[in-house]
Design an enzyme around this catalytic site. Structure first.
Site, short mmCIF file in Angstrom:
data_model
loop_
_atom_site.label_atom_id
_atom_site.label_comp_id
_atom_site.label_asym_id
_atom_site.label_seq_id
_atom_site.Cartn_x
_atom_site.Cartn_y
_atom_site.Cartn_z
CD GLN A 80 -2.64 1.07 2.67
OE1 GLN A 80 -3.17 -0.01 2.87
NE2 GLN A 80 -2.92 2.12 3.39
N GLY A 81 0.74 2.08 -1.05
CA GLY A 81 1.55 3.30 -1.14
C GLY A 81 0.75 4.55 -0.83
CE1 TYR A 82 -3.95 4.41 -0.84
CE2 TYR A 82 -5.08 4.49 1.27
CZ TYR A 82 -5.10 4.24 -0.08
OH TYR A 82 -6.27 3.83 -0.67
CB SER A 83 2.14 6.71 5.03
OG SER A 83 0.98 6.33 5.70
CB SER B 202 3.12 -3.59 5.67
OG SER B 202 2.90 -2.78 6.79
CD GLU C 233 -6.77 -0.86 6.58
OE1 GLU C 233 -7.07 0.34 6.55
OE2 GLU C 233 -5.60 -1.26 6.62
#
Lengths: 395, 356
Positions: free
Chosen positions: A131-134, A168, A249
């Site tokens: 997941q490429g959010y933060s 992660s 989620e």
């Protein structure tokens, strides 16, 4: 109101329990109770083989619709699956981001061609996702994304430049979904796009972050003119899609998480009885409180899943705050039950015992996936309709 | 009633604080983690030169003759800078133990002189701690055995190292054969000495925990002042600043408890057990909250190995159960208060009338 399972559901329970008994054996037996939160970096190759075994048994994407290759299970059956999965001690899923987040998002927002391209490999357990959010400047303030997406005039492909963080399993993943700015003039949640990016290309660099546990579950990911394979929806749809994904989620997998919590509490009670801590009146009280908190969590989750409409009720807003605080307290309880022995490592130089891992990992529960402060803001603003806190203009 | 310290005491604290700030920065402590022994002889020697080891040794043995009350300040500095040596065990706890032995007791004067000059490391073994700190480097272990005081040299003991969650702590499980040759005093004299030693050990932990709490608070205030989200320093959000205000309150309310306990110990107060247990609980609670709220306001950064906060959090977690865990000290408070002879009621809690 119906608080029991049907005969058909119980037959389903027997089926998955039996399948796990038969399959969680041989090379997979060593994976029992491993690879969960705080342990995600362990046995990744073996867990990838396990993911394929699950797929072969038809146990991936069980909540996905039949027409997308899923099993079309009811909510009750999904609950049962996750309960039995956790009860058997089956390992943390390396495919959970693909199955739980990417799949439902693509089913909701992608075109049929994109769905056909990505969904089968998630179901087969062959492609892993991260997941490429933060970003360094976009944590709680997720909309402050700085990563840019630029369209090449020559071939119309999108190129990604920027940095993501706390990603992660990035080092094990084949794909990353990336929130990036398609309109370089935009700020906040406008002008974002939702991209699918292959991790196997020269423009992507993964660097592990060492945690205070001495292990590395998450990473920094650098995109240097990386090619995006697909844009989901239109440029500017990114925020809407990203938020919908986070909604997926809070799904049924929380039931499995509670079974894991129950295992942890049981272990703590066992130790308390054997080392005399159970005779301490304050510790007895905290053990009782832990039990009560876990029951509350389960009832609330069942109530949350009972909602038939897509609109979730207020109970969904309070869930993260409750479980994360509860789990953090459980970690502290574990240390207090162990007393002076709590600080002794399994072995040097820095191998933690299971309960130490629990304790240290649970220090992060109230931080990741939306801090408790952000959760309270959501409850107040979205749940109670209270005014939003004023934002500043220091960017 | 006067909770202030003398100018000498405050000046000593200030000097030690400035010294540790420059001589024991976090980078050095991290380097020391990776050494086999986990200790730096150079740092230890420098600390002795500052007079820390001589602090409470009687003047007759070359010390400064200061006591528990000064240590209530200095242990906070040891905690604030997370000094890896279990320095307090030698300089404070063992010194107090040896000083309490009758004059002329074998080894007493020699060990006190050597402590003052900084040429000896003494570990203290008490049954409340399943493991003993820094046995691997100790010249002498002062060990409790059925109320007796034994002085064990390296030849008298076997030990097995146990790595701790805090990379600075070096703990060992020890085995020994008590004999006439190792016994300093018997249980008749020893029990009172050990009761006092336990209190001193707990007080040392309380002081260090309070210093750790202050350090974690300072690190957190720095971080939330610099870190920006939603276009503002996150410290401007009430949800964040109140977390740290709560820590500050805990610390301020723990300080007089610590000082009162040090005073009670120094003056052989009959309520010393109660006061010390209260101090241990209050100071450790402050450290716990500072760790919990400190990592919370650091966000994910606080969960990394790289950010120094972890060093202070792990020390606080480890010390929480050293020299008596929370259950131990809570039950000591309860026993004192629930005893038939308990000194409770207004005239004990508040000032008694002059003509009572």
């Amino acid at each position: 109101m119906k608080l029991t399972f049907t005969v058909e559901d119980e037959a389903f329970r027997a089926e998955i329990a039996q399948w796990l008994r038969t399959n969680l054996t041989g090379e997979f037996a060593a994976l029992k109770f491993r690879g969960g939160p705080g342990d995600e970096h362990m046995f990744t190759a073996e867990r990838q083989r396990w993911e394929k075994r699950l797929a072969a048994g038809g146990w991936t994407g069980i909540g996905w619709p039949l027409k997308h290759g899923g099993r079309g299970c009811s909510i009750e059956q999904q609950v049962i699956f996750h309960e039995e999965y956790a009860r058997a001690g089956a390992p943390g899923r390396v495919g959970h981001i693909g199955e739980g987040l990417v799949g439902p998002t693509l089913i909701a927002f992608a075109d049929p061609e994109q769905q056909a391209k990505y969904l089968p490999a998630i179901l087969a357990g062959t492609d892993l996702w991260c997941q490429g959010y933060s970003e360094p400047g976009a944590g709680s303030d997720l909309a402050n994304v700085k990563t840019r997406a630029r369209r090449e005039n020559a071939d119309n492909t999108w190129r990604i430049n920027g940095q993501k963080v706390w990603t992660s399993l990035a080092h094990e993943s084949d794909w990353c979904f990336v929130l990036a700015r398609t309109d370089s003039e935009s700020v906040g949640h406008k002008g974002l796009g939702f991209f699918l990016v292959s991790m196997h290309q020269p423009g992507v660099t993964v660097r592990p972050i060492e945690q205070l546990t001495g292990t590395s579950e998450f990473n920094e990911v650098f995109f240097d003119d990386a090619v995006a394979a697909d844009l989901i929806g239109e440029p500017g749809d990114g925020w809407k899609i990203a938020m919908a994904l986070l909604g997926f989620e809070r799904g049924v997998s929380t039931l499995g998480q509670q079974m894991q919590f129950q295992n942890e509490l049981d272990e703590i009670v066992r130790i308390a009885k054997s080392n005399g801590a159970a005779r301490d009146p304050l510790l007895r009280q905290r053990i009782a409180e832990a039990h009560i908190g876990l029951r509350l969590m389960r009832y609330n989750a069942m109530r949350m899943l009972s909602h038939t409409s897509t609109e979730s009720g207020p109970e969904a807003l309070v869930y993260k705050l409750h479980w994360s605080s509860w789990h953090r307290n459980l970690g502290a309880l574990a240390m207090d039950v162990l007393g002076p022995e709590a600080e002794i490592l399994e072995s040097g130089p820095y191998n933690l015992t299971r309960l130490q891992s629990l304790f240290l990992f649970t220090r992060s529960d109230t931080i990741y996936g939306g801090t408790s402060q952000i959760q309270r803001n959501i409850i107040a603003e979205r749940g109670l309709g209270m005014p939003k806190e004023a934002k500043g203009n220091l960017r | 009633m006067d909770f202030t310290f003398t100018e000498d005491q405050l000046a000593f604290r200030e000097a030690i604080s400035r010294f540790l700030m420059t001589e024991a920065p976090p980078e050095l402590l991290r380097d020391i983690w990776d050494t086999e022994e986990g200790r730096s002889p150079e740092l230890r020697a420098k600390i002795s030169e500052q007079g820390l080891t001589a602090l409470s040794v009687p003047e007759a043995q070359g010390g400064l003759g200061m006591g528990d009350i000064t240590w209530a300040l200095l242990t906070q500095e040891l905690g604030y800078y997370a000094i890896p040596d279990s320095l307090a065990d030698t300089a404070f706890v063992a010194t107090g133990l040896l000083s309490a032995l009758p004059e002329g007791t074998r080894m007493r004067e020699e060990l006190l002189s050597r402590i003052a000059e900084g040429s000896v490391r003494i570990a203290v073994g008490h049954s409340v701690n399943p493991l003993v700190a820094d046995v691997h480097l100790a010249d002498v272990v002062l060990q409790e055995h059925q109320g007796e005081v034994h002085a064990l040299c390296r030849d008298n003991i076997g030990f097995e190292r146990n790595p701790s969650i805090d990379s600075s702590r070096r703990l060992s499980r020890i085995s020994f054969e008590p004999s006439d040759a190792t016994r300093l005093v018997g249980s008749e004299q020893g029990r009172a000495v050990w009761a006092q030693t336990l209190n001193r050990g707990a007080l040392a932990v309380a002081g260090q925990s309070l210093g750790l709490a202050q350090r974690m608070l300072d690190l957190s205030v720095d971080y939330v002042t610099q870190r920006k989200q939603f276009g503002k320093p996150i410290g401007s959000f009430q949800a964040v600043k109140h977390k740290l205000a709560d820590v500050a309150s805990k610390i301020e309310f723990a300080k007089p408890v610590l000082y009162h306990a040090a005073h009670a110990l120094a003056h052989g107060d009959a309520q010393a057990n109660l006061n010390v247990s209260h101090a241990k609980l209050a100071c450790c609670e402050a450290a716990w909250l500072a760790a919990r709220n400190g990592i919370q306001v650091h966000g994910a950064m606080g969960y990394t190995w790289e950010v120094d906060l972890q060093m202070f959090m792990k020390r606080a977690w480890a010390l929480d159960s050293a020299w008596g865990d929370r259950a131990f000290h809570n039950s000591r408070v309860a026993e004192t208060l629930l005893a038939d002879t308990a000194q409770i009621g207004p005239s004990f809690t508040f000032g008694a009338l002059q003509n009572d």
